[in-house]
Enzyme design. Structure first.
Site, PDB file in Angstrom:
ATOM      1  N   GLU A  39      -2.600 -22.629 -10.935  1.00 38.65           N
ATOM      2  CA  GLU A  39      -2.775 -23.611  -9.855  1.00 38.65           C
ATOM      3  C   GLU A  39      -3.936 -23.197  -8.932  1.00 38.65           C
ATOM      4  OE1 GLU A  39      -1.569 -26.475  -9.392  1.00 38.65           O
ATOM      5  OE2 GLU A  39      -2.110 -26.834  -7.306  1.00 38.65           O
ATOM      6  N   LYS A  66      -9.928  -4.417  -1.606  1.00 37.19           N
ATOM      7  CA  LYS A  66      -9.124  -3.750  -0.568  1.00 37.19           C
ATOM      8  C   LYS A  66     -10.046  -3.223   0.532  1.00 37.19           C
ATOM      9  CE  LYS A  66      -4.994  -0.918  -1.310  1.00 37.19           C
ATOM     10  NZ  LYS A  66      -4.039  -2.007  -1.285  1.00 37.19           N
ATOM     11  N   SER A 118      -7.335   0.191   4.245  1.00 36.84           N
ATOM     12  CA  SER A 118      -6.148   0.062   3.394  1.00 36.84           C
ATOM     13  C   SER A 118      -6.204   1.035   2.209  1.00 36.84           C
ATOM     14  CB  SER A 118      -6.054  -1.397   2.948  1.00 36.84           C
ATOM     15  OG  SER A 118      -5.077  -1.562   2.001  1.00 36.84           O
ATOM     16  N   ALA A 151      -4.224   6.041  -0.148  1.00 39.08           N
ATOM     17  CA  ALA A 151      -4.553   7.371  -0.680  1.00 39.08           C
ATOM     18  C   ALA A 151      -3.693   8.428   0.037  1.00 39.08           C
ATOM     19  CB  ALA A 151      -6.035   7.652  -0.484  1.00 39.08           C
ATOM     20  N   GLU A 160      -6.454  -5.182 -10.498  1.00 37.86           N
ATOM     21  CA  GLU A 160      -5.042  -5.582 -10.568  1.00 37.86           C
ATOM     22  C   GLU A 160      -4.939  -7.102 -10.472  1.00 37.86           C
ATOM     23  OE1 GLU A 160      -1.219  -3.806  -8.567  1.00 37.86           O
ATOM     24  OE2 GLU A 160      -2.040  -5.341  -7.254  1.00 37.86           O
ATOM     25  N   ASN A 189       4.730 -16.534  -3.674  1.00 38.97           N
ATOM     26  CA  ASN A 189       3.578 -16.182  -2.849  1.00 38.97           C
ATOM     27  C   ASN A 189       3.871 -16.403  -1.363  1.00 38.97           C
ATOM     28  OD1 ASN A 189       0.842 -15.275  -2.752  1.00 38.97           O
ATOM     29  ND2 ASN A 189       0.281 -17.343  -2.095  1.00 38.97           N
TER      30      ASN A 189
HETATM   31  P1  0O2 Z   1      -2.157  -4.800  -0.396  1.00 38.46           P
HETATM   32  O1  0O2 Z   1      -2.440  -4.848   1.057  1.00 38.46           O
HETATM   33  O2  0O2 Z   1      -1.683  -6.107  -0.930  1.00 38.46           O
HETATM   34  O3  0O2 Z   1      -3.276  -4.240  -1.186  1.00 38.46           O
HETATM   35  P2  0O2 Z   1       2.840   2.614  -7.538  1.00 38.46           P
HETATM   36  O4  0O2 Z   1       1.873   2.320  -8.649  1.00 38.46           O
HETATM   37  O5  0O2 Z   1       4.226   2.174  -7.780  1.00 38.46           O
HETATM   38  O6  0O2 Z   1       2.723   4.006  -7.057  1.00 38.46           O
HETATM   39  P3  0O2 Z   1       1.448   0.572  -6.075  1.00 38.46           P
HETATM   40  O7  0O2 Z   1       0.059   0.862  -6.500  1.00 38.46           O
HETATM   41  O8  0O2 Z   1       1.653   0.149  -4.660  1.00 38.46           O
HETATM   42  O9  0O2 Z   1       2.412   1.768  -6.272  1.00 38.46           O
HETATM   43  O10 0O2 Z   1       1.976  -0.523  -7.102  1.00 38.46           O
HETATM   44  P4  0O2 Z   1       2.855  -1.787  -6.878  1.00 38.46           P
HETATM   45  O11 0O2 Z   1       4.198  -1.409  -6.363  1.00 38.46           O
HETATM   46  O12 0O2 Z   1       2.798  -2.496  -8.173  1.00 38.46           O
HETATM   47  O13 0O2 Z   1       2.150  -2.618  -5.696  1.00 38.46           O
HETATM   48  C1  0O2 Z   1       0.847  -3.068  -5.775  1.00 38.46           C
HETATM   49  C2  0O2 Z   1       0.675  -4.262  -4.868  1.00 38.46           C
HETATM   50  O14 0O2 Z   1       1.729  -5.206  -5.093  1.00 38.46           O
HETATM   51  C3  0O2 Z   1       0.781  -3.975  -3.375  1.00 38.46           C
HETATM   52  O15 0O2 Z   1      -0.427  -3.490  -2.896  1.00 38.46           O
HETATM   53  C4  0O2 Z   1       1.111  -5.359  -2.838  1.00 38.46           C
HETATM   54  O16 0O2 Z   1      -0.010  -6.211  -2.854  1.00 38.46           O
HETATM   55  C5  0O2 Z   1       2.082  -5.858  -3.880  1.00 38.46           C
HETATM   56  N1  0O2 Z   1       3.457  -5.444  -3.500  1.00 38.46           N
HETATM   57  C6  0O2 Z   1       4.208  -4.498  -4.081  1.00 38.46           C
HETATM   58  N2  0O2 Z   1       5.411  -4.413  -3.488  1.00 38.46           N
HETATM   59  C7  0O2 Z   1       5.431  -5.343  -2.508  1.00 38.46           C
HETATM   60  C8  0O2 Z   1       6.420  -5.763  -1.550  1.00 38.46           C
HETATM   61  O17 0O2 Z   1       7.522  -5.248  -1.471  1.00 38.46           O
HETATM   62  N3  0O2 Z   1       6.043  -6.759  -0.688  1.00 38.46           N
HETATM   63  C9  0O2 Z   1       4.830  -7.373  -0.750  1.00 38.46           C
HETATM   64  N4  0O2 Z   1       4.566  -8.348   0.128  1.00 38.46           N
HETATM   65  N5  0O2 Z   1       3.870  -6.988  -1.640  1.00 38.46           N
HETATM   66  C10 0O2 Z   1       4.171  -6.000  -2.508  1.00 38.46           C
HETATM   67  P5  0O2 Z   1      -0.505  -2.744  -1.490  1.00 38.46           P
HETATM   68  O18 0O2 Z   1      -1.557  -1.719  -1.573  1.00 38.46           O
HETATM   69  O19 0O2 Z   1       0.847  -2.247  -1.112  1.00 38.46           O
HETATM   70  O20 0O2 Z   1      -0.894  -3.855  -0.475  1.00 38.46           O
END
Ligand code: 0O2
Length: 270
Positions: free
Chosen positions: A41, A48, A52, A57, A140, A149
């Site tokens: 859609e 990033k 952030s 990190a 990603e 979303n």
């Molecule tokens: P931003 O600000 O969106 O970039 P891991 O590999 O498990 O050590 P990682 O890399 O955080 O950890 O992987 P994961 O869990 O797959 O999460 C990657 C991204 O998914 C996050 O990036 C978020 O964008 C989204 N995400 C994951 N969990 C949640 C959640 O509980 N709530 C929301 N709203 N988004 C989530 P960032 O860097 O956390 O954030």
């Protein structure tokens, strides 16, 4: 690391995000031009922010010079679907592509996170061409429905406000809403085929009308003004009937008239 160097490091990620957004948007357009339902859609992308990246990190104990290797979402593309079923179709599309290579997949759709977060994540290796040559970087791709979303956008903004310490009563509400979103997506899925049919016929109607108006506009330059007026009046009459078959027939007749004028003008040139 200096800000200037960060800019240089992030530049290929910026290019990858821009390229991938264009590619997925083009896919949407291709589906629509062919009168087909698009499983995608909307597409958005972002690199990033430095703040952030540094936060992540620090949280993951990653040294600055290991960031590119260990943080895989510096470049992020988000694909939004209307229905849960579309997510798997998009995953298949990505698996078939030859311009990206899948590194890993995470299914938070069937395995919802404790927070209530749902989305399908794919990390891909993607090649970009820079002034320093070819670079392969991680991107990603997050795939989720409009409803998922909505939830994750609100929850993400709260994480930012409360710095990971979201008050219990809000956390509880978010968990309830996450469950409501599962129900909402399921309800929408139960009428998916009817919604898809309605959307496709509306797309076909829009593109038929636009083709007809283009044809009329082109005929203005070559055809007799009285004839054009008659064609235009006939178009308005058929348009008001709201009958797609009649509109289609009219469009075909107009194609024949336009083709006749084209043949005539070629003959005159010779
Ligand atoms: P931003 O600000 O969106 O970039 P891991 O590999 O498990 O050590 P990682 O890399 O955080 O950890 O992987 P994961 O869990 O797959 O999460 C990657 C991204 O998914 C996050 O990036 C978020 O964008 C989204 N995400 C994951 N969990 C949640 C959640 O509980 N709530 C929301 N709203 N988004 C989530 P960032 O860097 O956390 O954030």
């Amino acid at each position: 690391m200096e800000i200037q160097l960060w800019r240089e490091i992030l530049s290929p990620y910026d290019l990858a995000v821009k390229e991938l957004v264009v590619k997925f948007e083009h896919l949407i357009q291709e589906y629509r031009n062919q009168g087909l339902y698009s499983p995608i859609e909307q597409v958005t992308g972002r690199v990033k922010t430095i703040a952030s990246i540094l936060d992540k990190a620090q949280k993951k104990n990653v040294m600055v010079d290991e960031i590119e290797e260990k943080i895989s979402d510096i470049a992020g593309v988000r694909i939004i679907c209307q229905f849960v079923e579309d997510i798997q179709r998009v995953v298949e599309i990505i698996r078939q592509r030859t311009d990206m290579e899948i590194v890993s997949e995470r299914d938070y759709i069937n395995h919802m996170k404790d927070s209530g977060y749902r989305s399908y994540h794919i990390i891909v290796r993607y090649e970009v061409q820079t002034v320093k040559g070819c670079r392969k970087i991680n991107v990603e791709i997050q795939i989720r429905t409009l409803a998922m979303n909505f939830w994750s956008t609100i929850e993400h903004s709260l994480q930012y406000k409360y710095k990971m310490n979201i008050p219990d009563h809000i956390r509880e509400k978010l968990a309830n809403v996450a469950n409501a979103i599962i129900l909402l997506d399921n309800e929408m899925s139960s009428v998916r085929s009817e919604i898809m049919d309605a959307q496709i016929s509306s797309q076909i109607h829009t593109s038929l009308v636009s083709d007809i108006l283009n044809n009329i506009q082109n005929l203005y330059r070559v055809a007799n003004k009285r004839e054009i007026q008659k064609i235009q009046d006939e178009f308005y009459r058929i348009y008001e009937l709201d009958d797609i078959d009649q509109l289609r027939r009219f469009g075909k007749e107009l194609d024949v008239i336009a083709e006749g004028y084209r043949a005539q003008s070629i003959a005159e040139e010779e």
